[in-house]
Scaffold this motif. Structure first.
Motif, PDB file in Angstrom:
ATOM      1  N   ILE A 196       0.617   4.753   4.347  1.00  0.00           N
ATOM      2  CA  ILE A 196      -0.781   4.718   4.768  1.00  0.00           C
ATOM      3  C   ILE A 196      -1.091   5.948   5.618  1.00  0.00           C
ATOM      4  CG2 ILE A 196      -2.513   3.434   6.107  1.00  0.00           C
ATOM      5  CD1 ILE A 196      -0.846   0.884   5.408  1.00  0.00           C
TER       6      ILE A 196
ATOM      7  N   LYS B 283      -5.719   4.518   7.622  1.00  0.00           N
ATOM      8  CA  LYS B 283      -5.775   5.330   6.407  1.00  0.00           C
ATOM      9  C   LYS B 283      -6.570   6.612   6.614  1.00  0.00           C
ATOM     10  CE  LYS B 283      -9.739   2.889   4.370  1.00  0.00           C
ATOM     11  NZ  LYS B 283     -10.188   2.010   3.259  1.00  0.00           N
TER      12      LYS B 283
ATOM     13  N   LYS C 267       0.806  -1.228   0.000  1.00  0.00           N
ATOM     14  CA  LYS C 267       0.000   0.000   0.000  1.00  0.00           C
ATOM     15  C   LYS C 267       0.838   1.277   0.000  1.00  0.00           C
ATOM     16  CE  LYS C 267      -3.973  -2.169   0.272  1.00  0.00           C
ATOM     17  NZ  LYS C 267      -5.021  -2.078  -0.758  1.00  0.00           N
TER      18      LYS C 267
ATOM     19  N   GLU D 297      -5.142  -1.124   8.517  1.00  0.00           N
ATOM     20  CA  GLU D 297      -5.310  -0.166   7.423  1.00  0.00           C
ATOM     21  C   GLU D 297      -6.665   0.536   7.466  1.00  0.00           C
ATOM     22  OE1 GLU D 297      -5.771  -0.205   2.573  1.00  0.00           O
ATOM     23  OE2 GLU D 297      -4.711  -1.873   3.534  1.00  0.00           O
TER      24      GLU D 297
END
Length: 260
Positions: free
Chosen positions: A64, A242, A61, A238
């Motif tokens: 984050i 996020k 990812k 996450e």
């Protein structure tokens, strides 16, 4: 070479450097080494079941959330009912550090999981020295014999073990001394998420084993589905991290599942 192979190779270099600079005896003399640990297993049983994670970045990812401090997040997670806090300590691939646990330990009274790639006995002494209560063992990078030996060492140090599996073949890594079994919904090789696959693996575990769904839980529906299928715990990072305010997102999530 997979990303996991790359991470493990780098991890072994880090460990060699750490061993050269800090001995196990020095780790044993650290502030937290003698403290009585909290039980992640009991906390998952008796609280929300959510192990909320502090994670700045990941290989899949990228960044984050690198704008918020671990103490702020961990304190919020605790105040809104988390069963435990998972904190990444890998630097190169996840942007973590030992300080992320050290700066939190004296301020919260729920278990902290040191989430890292544990491949050497030395790391268990490290985990104990920085105030962790539990460690993650990843079946994909360890043999069943290593899992057995590391679990015994962890227990000698008053640490609990969360074993993470991804495949049916990795079920053989389980042994009766394991405290909790995490089933990663995300395949480490292609990063695809498959909740149904996780349920099928969970159903092959002994009925009395605490199971933790890991990764890929992106909404209330995912959580409810896994809860209905019998998962005891949920490791979520996450989904909260996020957001600009992970603690507030966690509070909102807890409120929503309470009224479902």
């Amino acid at each position: 070479m997979t990303i996991l192979d790359t991470i493990i190779a780098r991890k072994k270099e880090e460990i060699a450097a750490s061993k050269a600079s800090i001995s196990i005896d020095q780790l044993k003399n650290s502030e937290f080494f003698g403290r009585k640990t909290f039980s992640l297993k009991e906390s998952v049983k008796n609280k929300s079941g959510i192990i909320a994670e502090f994670k700045r970045q990941s290989p899949s990812k990228g960044i984050i959330n690198d704008r918020i401090q671990p103490l702020e997040v961990a304190s919020s997670y605790q105040s809104f009912g988390a069963s435990g806090i998972s904190i990444l300590t890998d630097k190169d691939f996840f942007g973590g550090s030992f300080d992320d646990i050290l700066n939190v330990r004296n301020h919260i009274n729920i278990p902290i999981l040191r989430k890292d790639f544990m491949v050497d006995e030395y790391q268990f002494y490290e985990a104990k020295s920085i105030g962790a209560d539990a460690v993650l063992l990843i079946a994909a990078c360890l043999s069943p014999n290593q899992i057995q030996e590391f679990t015994e060492l962890a227990h000698e140090l008053d640490l609990e073990v969360l074993l993470e599996i991804h495949t049916e073949e990795e079920l053989q890594h389980f042994n009766s001394k394991i405290d909790l079994v995490g089933i990663n919904n995300r395949n480490l090789k292609d990063f695809k998420v498959d909740l149904q696959h996780s349920v099928l693996l969970k159903d092959q575990l002994p009925k009395d084993v605490l199971s933790v769904a890991e990764s890929g839980i992106y909404n209330i529906e995912d959580f409810k589905y896994l809860k209905e299928k019998g998962f005891d715990g949920f490791l979520m990072g996450e989904y909260f991290m996020k957001n600009e305010d992970p603690g507030n997102k966690f509070s909102e999530f807890i409120s929503n599942i309470a009224i479902q």
